[in-house]
Design a protein around this motif. Structure first.
Motif, short mmCIF file in Angstrom:
data_model
loop_
_atom_site.label_atom_id
_atom_site.label_comp_id
_atom_site.label_asym_id
_atom_site.label_seq_id
_atom_site.Cartn_x
_atom_site.Cartn_y
_atom_site.Cartn_z
N HIS A 24 -15.28 -1.14 5.66
CA HIS A 24 -15.00 -2.02 4.50
C HIS A 24 -16.02 -2.75 3.84
N TYR A 67 -3.37 -1.96 -0.09
CA TYR A 67 -2.80 -2.28 1.40
C TYR A 67 -1.25 -2.68 1.42
N GLU A 70 0.93 0.62 0.92
CA GLU A 70 0.73 1.58 1.98
C GLU A 70 1.61 1.04 3.24
N HIS A 71 1.72 -0.50 3.26
CA HIS A 71 2.39 -1.20 4.27
C HIS A 71 4.02 -1.93 4.03
#
Length: 93
Positions: A24, A67, A70-71
């Motif tokens: 990250h 993010y 994807e979630h």
């Protein structure tokens, strides 16, 4: 004995920090740059700080959108998997 445990814990923490940083580093750097440039802009009101704020803010938003996609509950990846499972089920029945 306690010194060995402390050394092992320190080594484990360093390894976890290195793994986190290697995965990250871009997001972490962008967030630090964004907060620092916003803080400095509030102190100085310098137009020079617009560019770092915009670029780092853009990077943070792109990671957030990635993010979220994807979630999310209705993401395209999960719906495609469900469609593939349904079609294979329908072919066998």
């Amino acid at each position: 004995m306690n010194e060995e445990k402390i050394a092992a814990i320190k080594l484990e923490i360093k390894e976890k920090i290195n793994v986190f940083w290697s995965e990250h580093w871009l997001l972490t750097s962008a967030m630090i740059l964004f907060f620092a440039s916003c803080y400095l802009f509030n102190l100085t009101h310098s137009g020079f700080l617009y560019l770092p704020m915009i670029v780092s803010g853009w990077v943070v938003v792109m990671f957030a959108l990635k993010y979220k996609s994807e979630h999310s509950l209705f993401s395209s990846k999960s719906s495609q998997k469900n469609m593939q499972q349904e079609s294979s089920y329908e072919t066998y029945t």
